[in-house]
Design a protein around this motif. Structure first.
Motif, PDB file in Angstrom:
ATOM      1  N   ARG A  68       0.814  -1.221   0.000  1.00 36.81           N
ATOM      2  CA  ARG A  68       0.000   0.000   0.000  1.00 36.81           C
ATOM      3  C   ARG A  68       0.847   1.270   0.000  1.00 36.81           C
ATOM      4  O   ARG A  68       0.541   2.225  -0.734  1.00 36.81           O
ATOM      5  N   LYS A  69       1.897   1.322   0.802  1.00 28.05           N
ATOM      6  CA  LYS A  69       2.737   2.519   0.879  1.00 28.05           C
ATOM      7  C   LYS A  69       3.391   2.824  -0.471  1.00 28.05           C
ATOM      8  O   LYS A  69       3.468   3.986  -0.885  1.00 28.05           O
ATOM      9  N   ILE A 107       0.795   4.310  -2.870  1.00 28.98           N
ATOM     10  CA  ILE A 107       0.563   5.737  -2.613  1.00 28.98           C
ATOM     11  C   ILE A 107       1.726   6.567  -3.152  1.00 28.98           C
ATOM     12  O   ILE A 107       1.526   7.617  -3.779  1.00 28.98           O
ATOM     13  N   LEU A 135      -4.479   4.622  -6.103  1.00 24.53           N
ATOM     14  CA  LEU A 135      -5.164   5.246  -4.971  1.00 24.53           C
ATOM     15  C   LEU A 135      -6.313   4.380  -4.457  1.00 24.53           C
ATOM     16  O   LEU A 135      -6.573   4.319  -3.247  1.00 24.53           O
TER      17      LEU A 135
END
Length: 320
Positions: A18-19, A22, A83
């Motif tokens: 996820r990081k 982003i 996103l």
């Protein structure tokens, strides 16, 4: 996520973490905004400044328009997917993406070829320049560029999406990339797409030969110019174009001509960024930094007096 050929495809993107998703979205968003602003600025400058109403800047304006559209085909979708942590793309979206990607990429190669011919005529045949590169010829050249790109996009899209697919509809890219999609094809069912790709590659190679020939003639003529100031002026208009051509074609050539592999490496993703994201972002910077006329026009457009004059004109138009 289980996807089928009737619903769409799953774009794997850069990472499942996820990081990193982003971070990818933020970096792509910054790059996209820079590309949009840079290319819109060139389109505005070459339209408003009458000193830049020459064939070279007319073609540059269309190159910027192509770049603006080209980066908009893949990057916004990739940002949204990162996103939302969802790489799904519908069949219709994928078809549109393939069509516009191929059409705009083909048009970009064509316009770069036309631009190299324009520089060849301007430097090697200056007395015939106004006759050869008259406004009507320039307009016809640009129409041919857009039509050739559109035709190429239609052929590739029609052939590519007529191929039966086997297995999971998973694309190891951040957009609907034809080489990656061909890995999903059933055995020996993609011979038509290979034939079309071979024709397109041959056409691109012919464009490259034309560009190389033009620049051999240009550099041969430039080296005979007695004054260093004259040589510098010529190089300032030719070198940016030569760099753009070399960067775009070498990165795209590496991606489409390399042997296919079962897995996608970080290098493969990096090279896909080199021909999809970097050129539309860097082109405005390259052409602006090396071109004195562009820098002077930019200063004029951004100056307070010029800005107030434009605002007065706009207000007068809206009152009417």
């Amino acid at each position: 996520m289980n996807v089928s050929s009737k619903t769409g495809f799953l774009l794997m993107g850069f990472s499942d973490e996820r990081k990193l998703q982003i971070l990818h979205a933020v970096l792509f968003l910054i790059t996209y905004l820079l590309a949009i602003m840079g290319n819109l600025l060139i389109i505005t400058i070459t339209t408003l400044d009458h000193r830049l109403h020459s064939p070279m800047y007319y073609f540059l304006k269309h190159l910027s328009l192509l770049d603006l559209c080209f980066i908009s085909v893949t990057v916004p979708q990739s940002i949204a997917n990162s996103l939302m942590n969802n790489g799904f793309i519908s069949l219709g979206q994928c078809m549109l993406q393939v069509f516009f990607f191929i059409a705009l990429a083909s048009s970009e190669v064509a316009i770069l070829t036309v631009m190299s011919y324009d520089r060849y005529v301007a430097i090697c045949r200056p007395l015939q320049y106004e006759t050869i590169m008259d406004p009507r010829a320039c307009k016809h050249a640009v129409i041919a560029v857009w039509m050739a790109g559109g035709l190429s996009g239609l052929i590739h899209t029609g052939v590519n999406f007529s191929i039966p697919l086997c297995g999971q509809r998973i694309i190891h890219q951040f957009f609907c990339d034809i080489p990656q999609m061909l890995k999903l094809a059933c055995s020996y069912e993609f011979i038509n797409e290979i034939a079309v790709a071979a024709f397109t590659t041959s056409t691109a190679f012919a464009c490259l030969i034309s560009i190389v020939f033009s620049y051999i003639q240009i550099f041969s003529t430039v080296m005979r110019i007695p004054s260093s100031e004259g040589r510098t002026k010529v190089f300032s208009t030719c070198l940016p174009h030569l760099f753009v051509v070399s960067f775009f074609l070498s990165a795209a050539g590496f991606e489409f001509l390399r042997p296919p592999s079962d897995s996608l490496s970080a290098m493969d993703l990096t090279f896909s960024i080199f021909y999809t994201v970097i050129p539309p972002t860097l082109n405005p910077v390259i052409y602006s930094l090396r071109n004195e006329a562009m820098k002077a026009a930019l200063k004029k457009v951004l100056s307070r007096e010029e800005f107030s004059q434009r605002m007065v004109c706009l207000k007068a138009i809206f009152k009417l």
